[in-house]
Structures are given as C-alpha cells and as structure tokens.
Design an enzyme around this catalytic site. Sequence first.
Site, PDB file in Angstrom:
ATOM      1  N   ASP A 417      28.415  49.337  63.789  1.00 48.21           N
ATOM      2  CA  ASP A 417      29.138  48.120  63.426  1.00 48.21           C
ATOM      3  C   ASP A 417      30.504  48.205  64.116  1.00 48.21           C
ATOM      4  O   ASP A 417      30.937  49.290  64.505  1.00 48.21           O
ATOM      5  CB  ASP A 417      29.289  48.041  61.914  1.00 48.21           C
ATOM      6  CG  ASP A 417      29.934  46.751  61.468  1.00 48.21           C
ATOM      7  OD1 ASP A 417      29.784  45.743  62.175  1.00 48.21           O
ATOM      8  OD2 ASP A 417      30.608  46.754  60.422  1.00 48.21           O
ATOM      9  N   THR A 419      33.893  46.154  63.295  1.00 45.97           N
ATOM     10  CA  THR A 419      35.079  46.106  62.446  1.00 45.97           C
ATOM     11  C   THR A 419      34.971  47.116  61.315  1.00 45.97           C
ATOM     12  O   THR A 419      34.022  47.109  60.542  1.00 45.97           O
ATOM     13  CB  THR A 419      35.264  44.693  61.864  1.00 45.97           C
ATOM     14  OG1 THR A 419      35.262  43.751  62.932  1.00 45.97           O
ATOM     15  CG2 THR A 419      36.560  44.596  61.098  1.00 45.97           C
ATOM     16  N   ARG A 583      41.680  39.098  70.461  1.00 42.30           N
ATOM     17  CA  ARG A 583      41.011  37.995  69.780  1.00 42.30           C
ATOM     18  C   ARG A 583      41.930  36.791  69.874  1.00 42.30           C
ATOM     19  O   ARG A 583      43.065  36.836  69.377  1.00 42.30           O
ATOM     20  CB  ARG A 583      40.722  38.349  68.323  1.00 42.30           C
ATOM     21  CG  ARG A 583      39.924  37.267  67.604  1.00 42.30           C
ATOM     22  CD  ARG A 583      39.428  37.751  66.262  1.00 42.30           C
ATOM     23  NE  ARG A 583      38.639  36.740  65.592  1.00 42.30           N
ATOM     24  CZ  ARG A 583      38.082  36.893  64.398  1.00 42.30           C
ATOM     25  NH1 ARG A 583      38.214  38.051  63.765  1.00 42.30           N
ATOM     26  NH2 ARG A 583      37.386  35.927  63.846  1.00 42.30           N
ATOM     27  N   ASP A 639      31.161  39.817  64.931  1.00 38.93           N
ATOM     28  CA  ASP A 639      32.342  39.272  65.599  1.00 38.93           C
ATOM     29  C   ASP A 639      31.962  38.467  66.841  1.00 38.93           C
ATOM     30  O   ASP A 639      30.805  38.397  67.231  1.00 38.93           O
ATOM     31  CB  ASP A 639      33.291  40.417  65.969  1.00 38.93           C
ATOM     32  CG  ASP A 639      34.742  39.949  66.041  1.00 38.93           C
ATOM     33  OD1 ASP A 639      34.960  38.716  66.135  1.00 38.93           O
ATOM     34  OD2 ASP A 639      35.657  40.797  65.988  1.00 38.93           O
ATOM     35  N   ASP A 761      29.819  50.142  57.554  1.00 37.47           N
ATOM     36  CA  ASP A 761      30.721  50.344  56.416  1.00 37.47           C
ATOM     37  C   ASP A 761      30.613  49.253  55.365  1.00 37.47           C
ATOM     38  O   ASP A 761      31.406  49.229  54.431  1.00 37.47           O
ATOM     39  CB  ASP A 761      32.169  50.418  56.903  1.00 37.47           C
ATOM     40  CG  ASP A 761      32.658  49.094  57.464  1.00 37.47           C
ATOM     41  OD1 ASP A 761      31.810  48.313  57.945  1.00 37.47           O
ATOM     42  OD2 ASP A 761      33.869  48.838  57.420  1.00 37.47           O
ATOM     43  N   ASN A 764      26.652  44.381  54.106  1.00 40.31           N
ATOM     44  CA  ASN A 764      25.838  43.612  55.039  1.00 40.31           C
ATOM     45  C   ASN A 764      25.044  44.512  55.974  1.00 40.31           C
ATOM     46  O   ASN A 764      24.147  44.062  56.680  1.00 40.31           O
ATOM     47  CB  ASN A 764      26.720  42.665  55.857  1.00 40.31           C
ATOM     48  CG  ASN A 764      27.774  43.417  56.654  1.00 40.31           C
ATOM     49  OD1 ASN A 764      28.273  44.447  56.227  1.00 40.31           O
ATOM     50  ND2 ASN A 764      28.113  42.903  57.809  1.00 40.31           N
ATOM     51  N   ASP A 765      25.357  45.793  55.991  1.00 36.82           N
ATOM     52  CA  ASP A 765      24.612  46.746  56.803  1.00 36.82           C
ATOM     53  C   ASP A 765      23.516  47.457  56.008  1.00 36.82           C
ATOM     54  O   ASP A 765      22.841  48.340  56.543  1.00 36.82           O
ATOM     55  CB  ASP A 765      25.565  47.809  57.387  1.00 36.82           C
ATOM     56  CG  ASP A 765      26.653  47.198  58.251  1.00 36.82           C
ATOM     57  OD1 ASP A 765      26.320  46.287  59.036  1.00 36.82           O
ATOM     58  OD2 ASP A 765      27.813  47.611  58.140  1.00 36.82           O
TER      59      ASP A 765
END
Length: 983
Positions: A417, A419, A583, A639, A761, A764-765
Amino acid sequence: MGVDPWMEKEDIKLLNKGEEEEMDLQGYRLCRWRLALVGFGVICTGGFLLLLLYWMPEWCVKSTCTRTTARDAEVVLLRSTVGLNISPLCQTAIFLPRMDSTGEAGVYLTKYRRLFFGVNEIAVKVPSVFKLLIKEVLNPFYIFQLFSVILWSADEYYYYAMAIVFMSVISIATSLYTIKKQYVMLRDMVAAHSIVRVSVCRANNDIDEILSTDLVPGDVIVIPSNGTIMPCDAVLVSGTCIVNESMLTGESVPVTKTNLTNPGPAEMGVETDGAYNTEEHKRHTLFCGTDVIQTRFYTGELVKAVVVRTGFSTAKGQLVRSILYPKPTDFKLYHDAYLFLLCLVAVAGIGFVYSVVLSTIIIESLDIITITVPPALPAAMTAGIVYAQRRLRNLGIFCISPQRINICGQINLVCFDKTGTLTEDGLDLWGVQRVENGSFFMSEDKACKENLVKSQFVACMATCHSLTKIEGQLSGDPLDLKMFEATAWVKETALHNRIMPTVPFVALCTSMLQSVYEIGIVRQFPFSSALQRMSVVARLLGEKRMDAYMKGAPEVVASLCRRDSVPVNFPKVLEGYTKQGFRVIALAHRRLESKLTWHKANMEFLGLIIMQNKLKAETPAVLQDLHRANIRTVMVTGDNMLTAISVARDCGMIPPEDTVIIADALPPHDGHTAKITWRYTDKPSKTTHLEVKPLYEPKTQELYHFAMSGKTFAVIAEHFPDMLQKLVLHGTVFARMAPDQKTQLIEALQGVDYFVGMCGDGANDCGALKRAHGGISLSELEASVASPFTSKTPNISCVPSLIREGRAALMTSFCVFKFMALYSIIQYISVTLLYSILSNLGDFQFLFIDIAIILVIVFTMSLNPAWKELVSRRPPSGLISGPLLFSVLTQILICLGFQVITFLWVQQQPWYTVWNVCNRLANVNESDYNNTEVDDHNIKNFENTSLFYVSAFQYLIIAIVFSKGKPFRQPSYKNCKKNFPIP
C-alpha cells in the site's frame, strides 16, 4: 450467498453465476439401505470407516445418499473455489404478496421481508472448547498417534508412549488457544454494532424503537444526532452525516456523507439512471460498522436513511465472511509431504507382510508401521515454526497463523500500500502557484500573506473542504486540513433558520485586518471520486450574492474553466509537478448571479496547490534489498495514478531509466465494444494503440512497467481476462484500487505462479492481507484480525525480516522432514534385519534412540537462526525434486549398505554364537560373550548390539548432513546456549 436465480448446467444448479462466489449445487436424498450398509461397515472396521467419511465429506454424502433434484433435496453439496460445504436443507416456500406499506398489510409485508432476508446480524459464533477439541483430535495425525500409543502400551513400551502423549497434549492445547483467540477477536470486532436499538419510521410518520437485528432492506431508520455505529448498510435520504470509515478504508479521517436526491421526471431519461448503486452512490451510503460522529440537518427535520443491505450482505459482513472462509492457500511442501508419507506407508505395508510371515505375533507386526511412519513427525515439523515464531516476536512481528511462516519463505513478489506504508500518513503543503489574467505567478511557499488575505484564492482554500469540528478539534482529510491550516483562518459552526441547515462558517481575525472577515458555507458538495472534484457555495458576511468555489484534479478543474483564465503553459507546469511526486490540486471560482443560473463550465481558474507526501526513511533501502534478492515489488494504492508512479520512481520501485506505460480501458458504451488504450507517462498527451502481441512478449521486458487504475483493472478483468494475466506479469503500479480489487489483484498474481506478500496498514487491505501467501499489517486495528502477521514497527523494514525467517523456517522444515524420514528408514532397516533372526530392539534401546537422540537432534536442529541478509536464490518449494530425492535415496542406500555389512560381518566372527531357545535354557553360560542370562525375547545378541551402535551413529551423521546453513540459515555451531531450552 446472493439471491441470483439458479442456473441449470446439466444436472447441477449454479448459484451466483458469474460472480466471485459462484458455486454449483447438487441435491441428495438420504437412502436407508446405503445408511445401513455404511453402518455395518463402521462396525466391521471398528469405527475407522466413520473417521474416513469424516475426513472425506463428499464420500460421506455419496455413500449415504442418492441424487435428486434441488427441490426435493434433503442434503445439498456446494462446490466453489473456496471448497466444499454440506448443508441440510430446510424447505421453506416464501411468497411475497403485493401489499401497501400501511396498516395491517404493511405489518405482514414487514414480517415476510424479515423471513426472506433473515436476521440482521453478523454472527461470529465462537465454538466451544469441546467442539474445537474434537475437531483437532480427529486430525489424521493425532488418530495415528493414538493408535501408536495404544500399540506401544500393549507391548509394554510405556516411556515413549507417555512422551508422545505429553507432546500431543501441549500441541493440541496451543492450537486450541490460538484458534479460540482468533474467533474471540473477530467476534469482538463486530460486537459493537451487532445488537443496538434503532428508530424506524413507520406509516403516518410514527417512529418505533426496535432492535437492529429486526431491520430489513426497505426500512427507514433515523440517525441520532449524537451519532451511532451503523448496524447495516443504508443510503442517506435526508440530512448530512460526518462518518469515520477507518474500518473500511483504513483512513482515520472522517468523511462527509450527503443525502441522495430523488431524480425528477426529466432526469429519469437515458442519460441518468434512477436506480441506486452502492458503488456509484458511495458518498451517500452509510456502511455497516462505520461510526457516525455527527449529523447536520434542517431545523425540525430528522436525518433519515433507507436500509439497503443487512447481515453478511453488508460491506462489513462481506469482510468478515472473507476472514472466516478464506480461499485455501495451497503450498507444495505440504502436498509433497503427504505423498512422501504415502510412500512410507507403502514401505510399512511391505514390512508388515514380511514380519507376519516371520512371526505370528501381530503386535510386533503392527509395530513396524509405527516405526516407518513416525508419530512424532508433527511435533518435529512444528519445532522449527515455533522457534521462527519466537524470533519474529523478538523482532516485533506477531503471528496468528504459524503455518504461513513456511510459505513466506517462497515469497517472490510483495505488494505495498502507499499511504502510511511506503510514505508518511500526512501531507505537507509545499507551496501554491496562483493565476491572474491567464498567467502563472511564481510559486510561493505560504498563502497567509497580507496581500492575499481577501483574495479569492485564499477564500477557496478556506471554504472548499469537508472539515468538521469534533470536540473542539478540526478533523477531516489530511489534504483539507493542511490546506486550511495554511490560511490561518478559524472555523466555527452556527445554527441558522428553518430553511438553512446547520452551517459552518470560517472567519479571519488577525492584526492585518481592522474587522472580522467571515464567509459562511451555505452548501457543500463533497468530493466525488467519479467526478474528481468537490464544490461549495459560500457567502461573504454582508454580501447578497453567493460565490461558488471548486477544487479537484487539475485536468478536471481546468476543463470547467473559461479558456482565457487557464494559462497556456498549464499542461507543462502540471506535468513538471507530478513528475516530481507532488500531489497537485487546482482551484476555481465563480460569482453567482442572484437567480442562481450557474453553469460550472464558466468558472475562473485560480491556481494550483502543491502538496508533498514524503517517503518513510526506511522505504528506499528496504526496496533495494528486495530487488537485490530478485523479489518483485508492486504498489497497490487508492491514490492518484501519476502521484503513485512518481512515488514508485522516488522509492526505487521503478528505476529512472525504465519506461512506464499507462493502460486505460473503457467499458462497452453506445454499441462500441470495450477497448484499451496505452500511453507513456513521459508523454501523457501522446496516446497510442499498441498491438496486443508485442505486449505479451516484449523484447526487453525489464525496461517496461505497466500502470493502471481500478476502473481499468475491472474492465480488463471482465472483458479481457486473457490479457490480465499478461499485464500483471509486468504491472508495477495499480492506483485507485478498491478493497475488493486489491484482493482480485492478489489472486491474479497467484494465478501466474507468484508467491505473493502483502504489506498494508488499513482495514481496506484486510481481504488482500488474508488472501496473500504472507500478509503483514502495520496496524493493530481491524487489519490485524485478518492479517497472518502484525508488525509493531510502522514501516516496511519488517518485510525482509519476515521473508528471511520464512526461508529459514522452510529450510528447517525440509531438514527435519528428511531427517525424520531417514530416521524411520534406518530404524526400519535395523528392525527388519533383526526380525530375520527373530530378534528386535529392546524397549530401552528404542527409548534411547527416540528420546536421547532423535528428539534432542530435532529440537536443536531447528535452532538455527535466519541468515543475516536476503539472497537472490529461493529455497525449493517441494520435496519432490531431483536434488532432494537424490540426497534422500543416496543416504538410504549408504545406511542400508553399512547395516547389511555389519549384520553379515558380525556373523563371520570366530566368537559369534547363534541364538537358540532350547540351547539357551540348557546352557546358560555357553558363551560369556553373547549370553549372560535368560533372554526370552532374544534382545541381547551380537547382531542387536552391532546394529544398535551403527544405527545410533547413522542418526547423528544424517543430522549433520541434512542440517543446511548458508545461504538461508546460520551454521549450527553459531547456535547460542540461550536458545537451547526446549519450549
């Protein structure tokens, strides 16, 4: 299970056709004569047939039932990619009459819906210790150990039997504790919202208080003003909610949910679909398990939501279901181990027949089976894993699935992941670049300057966000928070009149101004990932007209602005920032007319906000170590695509000289078929249609990396499944990926024979962490429940440590398995040779070999720590390989040769005397060398002693030969004394 109609496929019913949970269903009816025949077989085999049918449930159904239609079935057999499920079928016909939702008919309709959809509960039942014990004890290995213990006890071999019982009890107790703990953790995770009281709107605006377990789709619930934890998935139809969705997204910042407006008759045409869709209307949906922190509402109005999904059909229910019933992870080592054991069983069968021919004592004949297939094998194989688990714990890595440690030794691809994993959690404001009269100013590092205080640029930064004040603290998206803090403004909340909702406003009061400068936020349009922008309508205090402010993806915002307000060099400036990993957010403004005739396409471009997401200090070095070890790395993030590609370049995941090709896939639309376009990141404006064939086998594969978004991934998976496997072979960046798409990516990578690790972390993972061969969570929240490994170190330095320990544990398992196999064969050879002269090893000889030699060697052989660095080689994945089989067979032949030579050579000695029962009783002192007392079992003879000493040294020699060190383990002589205590 979905409610899709059953699809016929010959005599099999298909459930959930085309979905991930697709299963085929076969109906069976119990057959009395088959049941009687099976019962007779169980009695004749002493219950062994019953055990066999327990281990093979499909055999059980087919041997006791006959095929029938699904309508008449009493037992159903469900097959899926997950495995086999057998369920007794309770036939209940449900008919939903057409009724109004008022009066007595409405009550009946509610009851029918409750019967149809079931109880709204994510029931995680924690099995009792007794049930878990029975399930564990009925494992084939423990059944064989029980058989061995009974056999040894009948042969008066009590000491080793007690040792095996002691080790088995400890192993079973440890396993029960681990399994029970996992169930309790999972139950506690869903307990917070399993049963709560909710308010439901009934006919005539009556409100009933009911338990959340009675909710059904279609119910209208009232969201309390003080917040709640959602017990179901519901779509917001009035009011606004501030929700913490960290359970689903992994982001700890609250998000704003707005009500779903009903499309008018003019909007119900072809262009707008009035049907609710969970994915498309995500920003209007309150998901089960998420925490509603605040509600915003019109004065006198209630915040209402319509229940759309309940129980295991909810977002959290599907997550829990994936944790409870994960797809099995097949590992070649365990498959080969069973094949090897079957070979040992075949050898044991030959020995059993041989011993029956030589001796009529059935116990001694059965004893050779326990010699060939060692009952201590499970304990021996577990020792290395236990030591590896202890070493991981010392490194701050905790494991809830010890068997995964071995699998981690084969990992050759790791998904990360972005972020919070590769980069820091927060964003920093790098600077701003304003636009006036269609031209860029020089970039500035601060926005809170005296000349910018009343500018539309700063006003947009201060108002266009979804921040909320919770207990006096600003909370929201990190980007919004950093952007607002850069303005040095203050945010407050006020309650306006009946026609206005609770409206936040921002105020500026500094020494630079003589009076307070206030802007009220009249209406918010939260950020939409589909539109890639958000907007607000605001009004300056004292002004009659309102202003519209917008922020979002630069390309999207620029397309909605007047052409004369967008600088000519906008694409070049934007590309320069994105290539550097920044970003970039664009801002726009429009002064609204009093009649509110507003078209977004006529906005004025204000400029750019440049945010920086810094890499964690450990990230580049860890990725470099993985690359040196030929372990591929992949980024899976939610992202932006260009930001993810830039971070991948910065951290070394994509070398600077390599080229990145972005894949963009479009679904079928207006009669056009789905298509894929390709573009280079260095030249984003140049779009090319690449040929499919060169992409499959490029001449220089190492120079290309594919990148794609979640939408593209979904389109390719549905319409170009054959190409998906080719693309994931060279895909490095997967951006805008939803949680279920992360899991699908892991499965796609496993489908092309990768051993996949996953490091994330957030919750959602969870699905990806559970599905990967080795999932490691950097969070101790929900993700740790699903993840086999949890690291206390909040960076990816734990990944190489886990792989090194996995490789060491895997090599230890190979060494121990080969040693135990050779130990069995050596003892089998010794006993077979002694059976030829009606002799055998004595009880204390067996005890000395099994306890003093074998167990000590097994536990000390497992002490070798992992090698200090990762190497490019990987340990073998299975036992059935040329080098391994050659080493085992060579050692067997050497040991056989030495024992046969010893057995024959001792008989040629001048002092050798043949043992004879009659002569033995008549002449007790016939030979002072061979016999000193009466020996009914012929234990004390020359052959026995010679083979015992030779075999004892053979055990030690093969332990040294098989105890492999570098490059996966430290050498045996480096084992510290502190590691010697046996757990």
